[in-house]
Each structure stands twice: as C-alpha cells, then as structure tokens.
Design a protein around this motif. Sequence first.
Motif, PDB file in Angstrom:
ATOM      1  N   VAL A 161       0.871  -1.174   0.000  1.00  0.00           N
ATOM      2  CA  VAL A 161       0.000   0.000   0.000  1.00  0.00           C
ATOM      3  C   VAL A 161       0.905   1.219   0.000  1.00  0.00           C
ATOM      4  CG1 VAL A 161      -1.809   1.277   1.217  1.00  0.00           C
ATOM      5  CG2 VAL A 161      -1.795  -1.235   1.287  1.00  0.00           C
ATOM      6  N   LYS A 162       0.747   2.076  -0.995  1.00  0.00           N
ATOM      7  CA  LYS A 162       1.584   3.267  -1.106  1.00  0.00           C
ATOM      8  C   LYS A 162       0.726   4.522  -0.918  1.00  0.00           C
ATOM      9  CE  LYS A 162       4.930   1.115  -4.254  1.00  0.00           C
ATOM     10  NZ  LYS A 162       5.700   1.253  -5.524  1.00  0.00           N
ATOM     11  N   PHE A 163       1.403   5.615  -0.621  1.00  0.00           N
ATOM     12  CA  PHE A 163       0.731   6.889  -0.390  1.00  0.00           C
ATOM     13  C   PHE A 163       1.397   7.956  -1.244  1.00  0.00           C
ATOM     14  CE2 PHE A 163      -0.093   4.247   3.181  1.00  0.00           C
ATOM     15  CZ  PHE A 163      -1.336   4.617   3.687  1.00  0.00           C
ATOM     16  N   ASP A 164       0.577   8.839  -1.784  1.00  0.00           N
ATOM     17  CA  ASP A 164       1.073   9.941  -2.602  1.00  0.00           C
ATOM     18  C   ASP A 164       2.148  10.706  -1.841  1.00  0.00           C
ATOM     19  OD1 ASP A 164       1.264  11.844  -4.638  1.00  0.00           O
ATOM     20  OD2 ASP A 164      -0.318  13.079  -3.785  1.00  0.00           O
ATOM     21  N   SER A 165       3.333  10.791  -2.404  1.00  0.00           N
ATOM     22  CA  SER A 165       4.458  11.419  -1.710  1.00  0.00           C
ATOM     23  C   SER A 165       4.251  12.921  -1.598  1.00  0.00           C
ATOM     24  CB  SER A 165       5.767  11.131  -2.455  1.00  0.00           C
ATOM     25  OG  SER A 165       5.669  11.539  -3.803  1.00  0.00           O
ATOM     26  N   GLY A 166       4.723  13.470  -0.491  1.00  0.00           N
ATOM     27  CA  GLY A 166       4.551  14.887  -0.227  1.00  0.00           C
ATOM     28  C   GLY A 166       3.192  15.230   0.337  1.00  0.00           C
ATOM     29  N   SER A 206      13.084   6.475 -12.618  1.00  0.00           N
ATOM     30  CA  SER A 206      14.046   6.471 -11.507  1.00  0.00           C
ATOM     31  C   SER A 206      14.422   7.885 -11.074  1.00  0.00           C
ATOM     32  CB  SER A 206      15.307   5.702 -11.908  1.00  0.00           C
ATOM     33  OG  SER A 206      15.904   6.295 -13.055  1.00  0.00           O
ATOM     34  N   ALA A 207      13.604   8.876 -11.451  1.00  0.00           N
ATOM     35  CA  ALA A 207      13.953  10.269 -11.163  1.00  0.00           C
ATOM     36  C   ALA A 207      13.877  10.618  -9.688  1.00  0.00           C
ATOM     37  CB  ALA A 207      13.048  11.211 -11.959  1.00  0.00           C
ATOM     38  N   SER A 208      13.097   9.875  -8.907  1.00  0.00           N
ATOM     39  CA  SER A 208      12.962  10.179  -7.481  1.00  0.00           C
ATOM     40  C   SER A 208      13.042   8.900  -6.680  1.00  0.00           C
ATOM     41  CB  SER A 208      11.638  10.901  -7.198  1.00  0.00           C
ATOM     42  OG  SER A 208      10.535  10.049  -7.456  1.00  0.00           O
ATOM     43  N   GLY A 209      13.396   9.054  -5.410  1.00  0.00           N
ATOM     44  CA  GLY A 209      13.401   7.936  -4.485  1.00  0.00           C
ATOM     45  C   GLY A 209      12.650   8.307  -3.227  1.00  0.00           C
ATOM     46  N   ALA A 210      12.213   7.305  -2.487  1.00  0.00           N
ATOM     47  CA  ALA A 210      11.457   7.569  -1.254  1.00  0.00           C
ATOM     48  C   ALA A 210      12.325   8.299  -0.241  1.00  0.00           C
ATOM     49  CB  ALA A 210      10.949   6.257  -0.669  1.00  0.00           C
ATOM     50  N   ALA A 211      11.661   9.145   0.570  1.00  0.00           N
ATOM     51  CA  ALA A 211      12.382   9.947   1.556  1.00  0.00           C
ATOM     52  C   ALA A 211      11.621   9.935   2.877  1.00  0.00           C
ATOM     53  CB  ALA A 211      12.538  11.385   1.056  1.00  0.00           C
ATOM     54  N   PRO A 212      12.308  10.173   3.980  1.00  0.00           N
ATOM     55  CA  PRO A 212      11.631  10.229   5.277  1.00  0.00           C
ATOM     56  C   PRO A 212      10.487  11.240   5.275  1.00  0.00           C
ATOM     57  CG  PRO A 212      13.995  10.210   5.572  1.00  0.00           C
ATOM     58  CD  PRO A 212      13.759  10.387   4.100  1.00  0.00           C
ATOM     59  N   GLY A 213       9.375  10.847   5.876  1.00  0.00           N
ATOM     60  CA  GLY A 213       8.237  11.746   5.985  1.00  0.00           C
ATOM     61  C   GLY A 213       7.519  11.977   4.671  1.00  0.00           C
ATOM     62  N   ASP A 214       7.479  10.975   3.802  1.00  0.00           N
ATOM     63  CA  ASP A 214       6.824  11.139   2.503  1.00  0.00           C
ATOM     64  C   ASP A 214       5.299  11.154   2.598  1.00  0.00           C
ATOM     65  OD1 ASP A 214       8.666  11.629   0.550  1.00  0.00           O
ATOM     66  OD2 ASP A 214       8.742   9.598  -0.256  1.00  0.00           O
ATOM     67  N   TRP A 215       4.737  10.520   3.616  1.00  0.00           N
ATOM     68  CA  TRP A 215       3.277  10.427   3.715  1.00  0.00           C
ATOM     69  C   TRP A 215       2.858  10.526   5.168  1.00  0.00           C
ATOM     70  CZ3 TRP A 215       1.168   5.863   6.055  1.00  0.00           C
ATOM     71  CH2 TRP A 215       2.095   4.833   6.281  1.00  0.00           C
ATOM     72  N   GLY A 216       1.557  10.426   5.447  1.00  0.00           N
ATOM     73  CA  GLY A 216       1.038  10.607   6.797  1.00  0.00           C
ATOM     74  C   GLY A 216       1.280   9.422   7.709  1.00  0.00           C
ATOM     75  N   TYR A 217       0.216   8.701   8.093  1.00  0.00           N
ATOM     76  CA  TYR A 217       0.380   7.586   9.020  1.00  0.00           C
ATOM     77  C   TYR A 217      -0.876   6.733   9.027  1.00  0.00           C
ATOM     78  CZ  TYR A 217      -2.100  10.923  12.113  1.00  0.00           C
ATOM     79  OH  TYR A 217      -2.990  11.828  12.648  1.00  0.00           O
TER      80      TYR A 217
END
Length: 333
Positions: A161-166, A206-217
């Motif tokens: 399950v993924k969440f829209d980043s940012g 491959s332009a972006s990678g996951a980062a800390p705090g990308d989505w809520g909780y």
Amino acid sequence: LGAEQICPGAVGEVLLEVAKRHGIHIDTTGAGTTLILGNTLSGYAQGVYLLDVPEGSLVHQNQIDVCSDGIYLNDSSPTITDTELTGLDGYPFVEENTCLPSISGTTLTGTSHFEGIGVKGTISADKTWSDVEGWGYPHVAIGNVTVDEGTTLTLPAGHWVKFDSGSQYRLIVSGTLDVQGTASERVVFTSDRDDDDGFDSNGDGSASGAAPGDWGYIQYNNGTSNVLDWCRIRYAGLVSNAAYAVRSYTGDIVIENNLFEQKFVASSIALIRLDYSNGTENPVIRNNTLDNGSYLVLLYFSGTDPLHTTVPLIENNSGAGNAVYGIYCDAVN
C-alpha cells in the motif's frame, strides 16, 4: 466533457476525442444499471467516470487512449470486461469511496502510466485490496482512505500500500483493518516513490526515491479493536504539527512483529503513539523493530479510571537511533 448521462441507460459505439474532463460521465444516483459498450475515448482526464453506478452495470469492450486515468469509479461497482488501455499517464483504475467492481480481460500498453490502483475516500462495505488482473500493482492512496465503522478492509500477505508522496494522507481505521502478513510475506505501507516492489507508482521512472516523511500515518480511531502485525512501515510521518507512523485513539490494539523503517529523526516524531481513555483497555506492543524516531513508543492515558486498571504490555521490542526517549508514558501504569 465528452458525453454525460445522469440516468440509467446505455452508451455505445461512440468515438470521442480531446476534451478536458471525462470521455463518458455516468451518474445513476437513485436509478438503475448502465451499459457502456464499444466506445473509443481519447485525450481526457478520465476516459470513463462512473458515479453511483450499481452492480449489474456493464462496461465492455471500450478503448481508452492517451488519457490520464483510464476508468474512475466513485461509489460504483460495475463489471468491467475487455477494456483496452493505451498511452495513459495516470492510473489504469481509480476507486473513490465504496467500489466493488469485477474487472477482467484488460489489456494495458504503454510505459508512462502510474503502476498502481488509485484509492481514496470512505470504504463502507467489506473489501479486499487484491491483485488486479495479475499485474501485482500496489494500491496507492491519492487522498485519505477511511475504513468505516462496521467495515473490514483486508490486505493479503505480501501486498503493498503506497501513499502519494509529499502528502499528509492517512489510512484511517474506524472499523477493522485485517492485515494478513506473514514473516515471509509482510504487508508494506510506504511512499509512492518507493520502487522496491518493482513498480513505478508515481510515473517518474528512476527520477525520485522515497524519503523520510513522505506520507502521513496509519490511524486507529476510538471504538475499534485491531491487530497490526507482520508489516513493514516505511517513510511515514509527514504531519503538520507532529509525526507518527502509527497513531491509535484506542487502547484495544495489538501492534506486533512489525518493522518500522522510518529513517527519520525529528523533534516530534513517535513511531507508535497511543492516546486512549478507557481504563479497561490494555494495549500490546511487542516484537517490533523500531528505528530512528525521537520517541519509539509514546503512550498517553487521559481517562478518569484508576490508573491500575489499564496495563499496557510492551515487550521484546528493539530499537536504535532514537533522539529523545525509547518509551515515554504519561499517566500510564
């Protein structure tokens, strides 16, 4: 707008090209079933948009080309068969609110689409986020997703399950979240920029990678009773005034055997936060690996019952890299 219909009926063998919103828009609120057969749709935000279209409706042998999203469902549960999706630059299917479609025979070609099934809104009927058409795609939250009271959302072993980043989008559980992960096939909650499942769910290669705090909780509301186990929870914690990976407003919860791969140190982040007031609830947090939070576990009890009536069990957890406390308890025995 291509063709709009606010009634039951049929739309068939129509060629519609280059409009701004929907190729075909059907709203059957309070009415009957619909047939959408053999249309060619090109150049829309959504090729087909269905609102309140009930079971028994049929979407069959439509060709949707160079649109953003292929078929957008809002409180709709049609049978969708033999659809050709080509050249999309969004999601092949989006489900908003309660949707229980039957999908088969879809052909999907092109390389620029988002590899996922978009989801948002309130789910008010039991549902499983299972594999669609054997693609293996994750479900991607493009808004808050709420599991309504009395409703169960099931996540099979190994599902992502993924969440829209940012975004600050959350999975909000007011009913039951049935997580069926195992030690060898964990359920994964992560950012849409996380391509470790082999799928590019935000369409940027491959332009972006996951980062800390990308989505809520993940949020559990008062009155629920849930078990969260055998999960990997990654890159969560984007909240305006604080940050969590899991927050529960009920003490009737078991959180165990999970990997919290937060990789995010901030002054206000708790990987697990419990705020509860019922003195008869005894939360369990055990056998988790929790890394890189300011607080690994944060407990608040705000009830008026004697403190000794609620006894959280916190055992066999491991953690490293916490910036403030490992376990912080406020008015909790």
